[in-house]
Scaffold this active site. Structure first.
Site, PDB file in Angstrom:
ATOM      1  N   THR A   1      -8.425   6.368  -1.803  1.00  0.00           N
ATOM      2  CA  THR A   1      -9.723   5.892  -2.071  1.00  0.00           C
ATOM      3  C   THR A   1     -10.926   7.215  -1.863  1.00  0.00           C
ATOM      4  O   THR A   1     -12.062   6.893  -2.390  1.00  0.00           O
ATOM      5  CB  THR A   1      -9.978   4.872  -0.961  1.00  0.00           C
TER       6      THR A   1
ATOM      7  N   LYS B   1      -8.072  14.038   4.408  1.00  0.00           N
ATOM      8  CA  LYS B   1      -7.044  12.642   4.570  1.00  0.00           C
ATOM      9  C   LYS B   1      -6.197  13.196   5.484  1.00  0.00           C
ATOM     10  O   LYS B   1      -6.247  13.816   6.327  1.00  0.00           O
ATOM     11  CB  LYS B   1      -6.633  12.468   3.147  1.00  0.00           C
ATOM     12  N   ARG B   2      -5.557  11.955   5.851  1.00  0.00           N
ATOM     13  CA  ARG B   2      -4.267  12.028   6.908  1.00  0.00           C
ATOM     14  C   ARG B   2      -3.513  13.081   6.535  1.00  0.00           C
ATOM     15  O   ARG B   2      -3.361  13.538   5.130  1.00  0.00           O
ATOM     16  CB  ARG B   2      -3.518  10.709   6.910  1.00  0.00           C
TER      17      ARG B   2
ATOM     18  N   HIS C   1       0.720  -1.333   0.070  1.00  0.00           N
ATOM     19  CA  HIS C   1      -0.106   0.201   0.141  1.00  0.00           C
ATOM     20  C   HIS C   1       0.767   1.315  -0.098  1.00  0.00           C
ATOM     21  O   HIS C   1       0.243   2.422   0.271  1.00  0.00           O
ATOM     22  CB  HIS C   1      -1.052  -0.017   1.309  1.00  0.00           C
TER      23      HIS C   1
ATOM     24  N   LYS D   1     -14.665   8.173  -3.611  1.00  0.00           N
ATOM     25  CA  LYS D   1     -15.975   8.494  -2.923  1.00  0.00           C
ATOM     26  C   LYS D   1     -16.533  10.099  -3.372  1.00  0.00           C
ATOM     27  O   LYS D   1     -17.568  10.203  -3.640  1.00  0.00           O
ATOM     28  CB  LYS D   1     -15.591   8.499  -1.350  1.00  0.00           C
TER      29      LYS D   1
ATOM     30  N   LYS E   1       0.856  14.555   0.643  1.00  0.00           N
ATOM     31  CA  LYS E   1      -0.422  14.808   0.304  1.00  0.00           C
ATOM     32  C   LYS E   1      -0.516  16.271   0.124  1.00  0.00           C
ATOM     33  O   LYS E   1      -1.565  16.622  -0.527  1.00  0.00           O
ATOM     34  CB  LYS E   1      -1.615  14.201   1.478  1.00  0.00           C
TER      35      LYS E   1
HETATM   36  C1  26W Z   1       4.436   1.507   9.799  1.00  0.00           C
HETATM   37  C2  26W Z   1       3.431   2.162   9.898  1.00  0.00           C
HETATM   38  C3  26W Z   1       2.449   2.254   8.535  1.00  0.00           C
HETATM   39  C4  26W Z   1       1.064   2.221   8.732  1.00  0.00           C
HETATM   40  C5  26W Z   1       0.176   2.471   7.868  1.00  0.00           C
HETATM   41  C6  26W Z   1       2.991   2.343   7.461  1.00  0.00           C
HETATM   42  C7  26W Z   1       2.066   2.434   6.310  1.00  0.00           C
HETATM   43  C8  26W Z   1       0.680   2.106   6.692  1.00  0.00           C
HETATM   44  C9  26W Z   1      -0.206   2.106   5.357  1.00  0.00           C
HETATM   45  C10 26W Z   1      -0.016   1.443   4.278  1.00  0.00           C
HETATM   46  C11 26W Z   1      -0.721   3.521   5.099  1.00  0.00           C
HETATM   47  C12 26W Z   1      -2.011   3.586   4.281  1.00  0.00           C
HETATM   48  O1  26W Z   1      -3.186   3.700   4.696  1.00  0.00           O
HETATM   49  N1  26W Z   1      -1.737   3.752   2.938  1.00  0.00           N
HETATM   50  C13 26W Z   1      -2.851   4.049   2.042  1.00  0.00           C
HETATM   51  O2  26W Z   1      -3.480   2.757   1.491  1.00  0.00           O
HETATM   52  C14 26W Z   1      -4.766   3.225   0.797  1.00  0.00           C
HETATM   53  C15 26W Z   1      -5.325   1.950   0.499  1.00  0.00           C
HETATM   54  O3  26W Z   1      -4.752   1.054  -0.405  1.00  0.00           O
HETATM   55  C16 26W Z   1      -4.253   3.844  -0.552  1.00  0.00           C
HETATM   56  O4  26W Z   1      -5.405   4.228  -1.314  1.00  0.00           O
HETATM   57  C17 26W Z   1      -3.295   5.026  -0.072  1.00  0.00           C
HETATM   58  O5  26W Z   1      -2.986   5.731  -1.233  1.00  0.00           O
HETATM   59  C18 26W Z   1      -2.349   4.619   0.712  1.00  0.00           C
HETATM   60  O6  26W Z   1      -1.716   5.648   1.331  1.00  0.00           O
END
Ligand code: 26W
Length: 839
Positions: free
Chosen positions: A680, A572-573, A380, A684, A578
């Site tokens: 995502t 968004k975060r 992701h 929406k 971003k």
């Molecule tokens: C190690 C900490 C950590 C925690 C969460 C690293 C990475 C994450 C996730 C991968 C962050 C995340 O939510 N990524 C998002 O995933 C979505 C679903 O696929 C994508 O639409 C977003 O672009 C992506 O940033």
């Protein structure tokens, strides 16, 4: 695609369809009212006179649960009898939000429930507002898991979602003096009526300790793990209701508890730890969700969380498999498929190997053959700081046996296929190794996932290409067929039917009521995109939604905005990639133009933000502060004459998204190209008739391919241009070469927005100049500004705007999570669907 257009037996639809027949509807309402009142008295233990709103909500849930749990039992029975192949979706996050409205919509009894509550003198919207969000996730990845559960249930696929039963979800955000303050989120303080504890499926999970070699009488040696502790895993089941069918999927979340008996057979000279302290340590594991969504914290507790829920889930899977297969694992990979949602559950690979070898007596090769046919991995993110690497030191302490297994997997891999492909090439071995050498040796979880998985996928076309070519180039030359793409999707049930009833009704009136299952049907609306009647109805619905949001904005921030202004939204975060600060720079430039030119007339605009920052991410928190400070100044400046408003809505979360997204005119999707894996919320927004201002990044590319570039506002550098420019980028060139940009950046150093406190916003300017502007904000500024001018121009032309809004909304068929799940099922999981009969 077969599943996408799967037809449903009409019986269920007819039976639950709202008000097909007035007498039926009346009867259903009365029955529902009786059920709610019955539960109010007999389950909740209160009376109609005394009941609080919370009590009414609990009674409503109890009534609805009667239907849901019957279907759940039926679903499980069917899968068990047919010994179905099933997918097990392992995810550290499930961002479910609220369940009530969604479940009522899926059961098609929302109108019945509304009328029933009305007869009790209650308003269903008020009642449903009582439900706390289940915020067991950070952002996109967690919400995706929730949408996928919805589609799995709706498409009748056998599945289980596995995760952690966090006592505290993502922090509640308060804004004090313009700054983010984090508060705990105890979402089930008063109990959650949707979940059921399953004591019969408790697991005991070993952790810590040491490994010794034992010699058998025949001279053979084996490694034996003596764990230091056992932690109890208590499962909580949350039903996920399919839409207009009888499937109910399960989300099983593990809570950690202390076991009564510890393994005292431990080599631990320090020996005894206070029992209460041990109890607290065990319970800490599922206490809180880590609030980082990109930086890997490398903390022992996080690895413990990951191991804990992975180990609980695997034992649960094995227990169920062995009910029919009695420890014969020859069919395991035919019956069980496991999807790793990013690397967070990657330790499951080593744990399954350990269970097979140490506990079930399989030899290594057999264990590896089964394991590597069972797992798949979804990536992701490409951000290097997000790729999980665990210090070997932490592994030795917590999971010594797993570390040995990982070493051996690595040994076989490097000396097998890698040596054969690149004989004697130590550089390639260093790059592909699961172990990173260096001052501190580390376990690279992504490498473990790729090596152990049948399929590895990215989440949008461009992202998957980068996964193949930039992140794992050598792996993809070793195994070209392993890598694939599954573009993300979102559930149209929550993100259209439930959150935008006005637009949902318009779709139903125009294309029939099957669109929540076949979102492609909405495409027909494009034929009416220029029809004045359709345009009026569509834009009236949008305006109603904006009026509702206007009230919410007033309630949450005290700021008054006009529903006739452009609602421009970025939710968004908060992360530099971003680029909320690019948006802010633009707002400041617009403000500057307004105060420099008193005669300037612009289209009134409201810029709406919602974002949580990771608590330790200082710059992200500074950007939140800057948005609030700039907003406060602009909103109170009489010269602006209501042409411009800026609001920051606190505590952005799923339930707030459901109010914001249907009311948006413009969706800000402005990440640096190559950094947003998919996004995502972009889907929406578009579904709800917003136009995208965005870069050619992630799923934006595919969204505008469906809805037309001319109906959206694309700007900025492409992925290739970003890669090229990064080689010699100097942000000072843009600062010195663009007087307006320079003036805006210099504003950050003044006290214009923070009277008496100059420098409070300087960190943003510093990051963009001295910090080298890693996300090319300055490089994209002029192009972004120009795109906003196109937005204003199009908004002034009501017909043109309505056309674009309708085409966007009508073109999102591809981005239903049903399409995504059908692709996973078809190409990765090889799953069959099983209809559940309605008793
Ligand atoms: C190690 C900490 C950590 C925690 C969460 C690293 C990475 C994450 C996730 C991968 C962050 C995340 O939510 N990524 C998002 O995933 C979505 C679903 O696929 C994508 O639409 C977003 O672009 C992506 O940033």
């Amino acid at each position: 695609m077969a599943t996408r257009n799967k037809t449903r037996k009409p019986a269920a639809a007819v039976k639950t369809a709202p008000a097909a027949n007035k007498a039926d509807f009346e009867q259903n309402v009365e029955k529902m009212r009786e059920m709610i009142v019955h539960h109010l008295l007999c389950t909740i233990g209160t009376s109609e006179q005394k009941a609080s709103k919370l009590a009414w909500w609990e009674a409503l849930v109890a009534a609805v649960n009667e239907k849901i749990f019957e279907r759940l039992t039926q679903t499980q029975h069917t899968h068990s009898v047919k010994d179905t192949r099933a997918v097990h979706y392992l995810s550290a996050e499930f961002l479910m939000g609220r369940l009530t409205v969604n479940n009522l919509c899926s059961l098609e009894i929302y109108n019945v429930a509304r009328e029933a509550l009305k007869r009790c003198g209650q308003d269903i919207s008020d009642i449903c507002e009582e439900e706390p969000d289940m915020a067991l996730g950070n952002g996109g990845l967690g919400r995706l898991a929730a949408c996928y559960m919805d589609s799995l249930a709706t498409l009748d696929y056998p599945c289980v979602g596995y995760g952690l039963h966090y006592e505290n979800g993502l922090f509640r955000q308060e804004i004090r003096g313009g700054r983010q303050v984090e508060r705990p989120d105890s979402w089930r303080e008063y109990g959650c009526p949707w979940e059921r504890c399953r004591p019969e499926s408790v697991q005991n999970i070993p952790i810590g300790g040491y490994v010794e070699t034992q010699r058998a009488p025949d001279g053979s040696e084996r490694r034996v793990w003596h764990p230091a502790h056992l932690i109890k895993g208590v499962p909580w089941d949350i039903p996920v209701v399919g839409f207009r069918n009888s499937s109910v999927a399960i989300l099983r979340l593990w809570e950690s508890r202390a076991t009564e008996a510890f393994n005292w057979d431990v080599f631990n000279s320090g020996g005894y730890l206070d029992a209460q302290q041990e109890k607290a340590a065990a319970e800490t594991i599922s206490k809180v969700l880590y609030p980082n969504d990109s930086t890997e914290a490398g903390k022992e507790l996080r690895l413990t969380q990951q191991y804990f829920f992975s180990a609980c889930s695997l034992r649960d899977i094995l227990r169920r498999y062995n009910r029919t297969h009695h420890h014969d694992y020859s069919e395991f990979a035919d019956k069980i498929v496991i999807q790793l949602n990013d690397t967070h559950p990657a330790i499951a690979v080593a744990e399954l190997m350990r269970l097979f070898i140490d506990e079930e007596g399989l030899d290594y090769s057999t264990a590896w053959d089964i394991t590597s046919r069972t797992f798949n991995y979804t990536n992701h993110t490409l951000l290097p700081e997000a790729l999980e690497k665990w210090p070997v030191r932490i592994f030795e302490k917590l999971l010594p046996r797993h570390l040995e297994i990982i070493y051996y997997i690595n040994y076989r891999f490097l000396n097998g296929i890698v040596e054969k492909t690149w004989p004697g090439d130590n550089d390639v071995k260093r790059r592909l190794s699961i172990i990173e050498e260096g001052a501190e040796r580390k376990v690279r979880m992504a490498n473990l996932c790729v090596i152990a998985s049948s399929r590895v996928n990215g989440v949008a076309e461009v992202h998957s290409k980068l996964v193949r070519e930039e992140l794992f180039p050598e792996y993809s030359s070793l195994w070209p067929d392993k890598f694939c793409n599954v573009t993300n999707g979102v559930t149209p049930r929550r993100w259209l039917l439930a959150c935008n009833p006005g637009l949902a009704q318009l779709y139903t009136d125009t294309v029939g009521d099957d669109w929540p299952l076949h979102l492609d049907n909405c495409r027909k609306l494009r034929d009416f995109a220029d029809d004045p009647k359709m345009q009026k109805r569509f834009m009236d619905i949008k305006r109603d939604n904006k009026v509702r949001l206007t009230a919410e904005i007033k309630k949450l921030t005290g700021v008054e905005v006009s529903p006739d202004a452009i609602f421009d939204v970025q939710v968004k975060r908060l992360h530099e990639y971003k680029r909320q600060h690019l948006n802010l720079l633009y707002i400041m430039s617009l403000y500057r133009r307004i105060i420099e030119n008193p005669n300037l007339k612009i289209v009134p605009q409201v810029f709406i933000f919602g974002a949580k920052a990771a608590p330790a991410y200082t710059l992200a928190k500074d950007i939140i502060y800057a948005i609030n400070a700039v907003g406060a100044r602009i909103n109170s400046d009489r010269r602006v004459k209501d042409m411009l408003k800026v609001v920051f809505l606190p505590n952005y979360r799923v339930s707030l998204a459901e109010k914001i997204i249907p009311a948006a005119d413009v969706s800000e999707q402005i990440s640096t190209a190559g950094y947003e894996a998919s996004g995502t919320s972009n889907m929406k927004f578009s579904m709800n008739g917003a136009l995208t201002i965005g870069t050619m990044d992630g799923a934006n590319i595919e969204i505008v391919a469906e809805a037309g570039e001319d109906n959206n506002f694309i700007f900025g550098l492409s992925v290739d241009e970003v890669i090229e420019l990064k080689k010699h980028y100097n942000p000072w060139d843009y600062y010195n070469g663009n007087a307006e940009l320079k003036a805006v950046l210099d504003w950050f150093d003044s006290d214009y927005f923070t009277p008496g406190r100059p420098g409070e916003l300087s960190s943003i300017k510093r990051s963009l100049l001295d910090g080298g502007d890693p996300f090319l904000v300055l490089a994209d500024f002029a192009s972004y500004q120009e795109a906003h001018q196109r937005v204003e121009k199009m908004f002034a032309n009501k017909k043109r705007w309505a056309h674009a809004a309708i085409v966007n909304s009508a073109s999102m068929g591809k981005f239903s999570s049903d399409r995504s799940i059908a692709e996973y099922a078809d190409r990765i999981w090889k799953l069959k669907d099983y209809q559940i009969s309605d008793k």
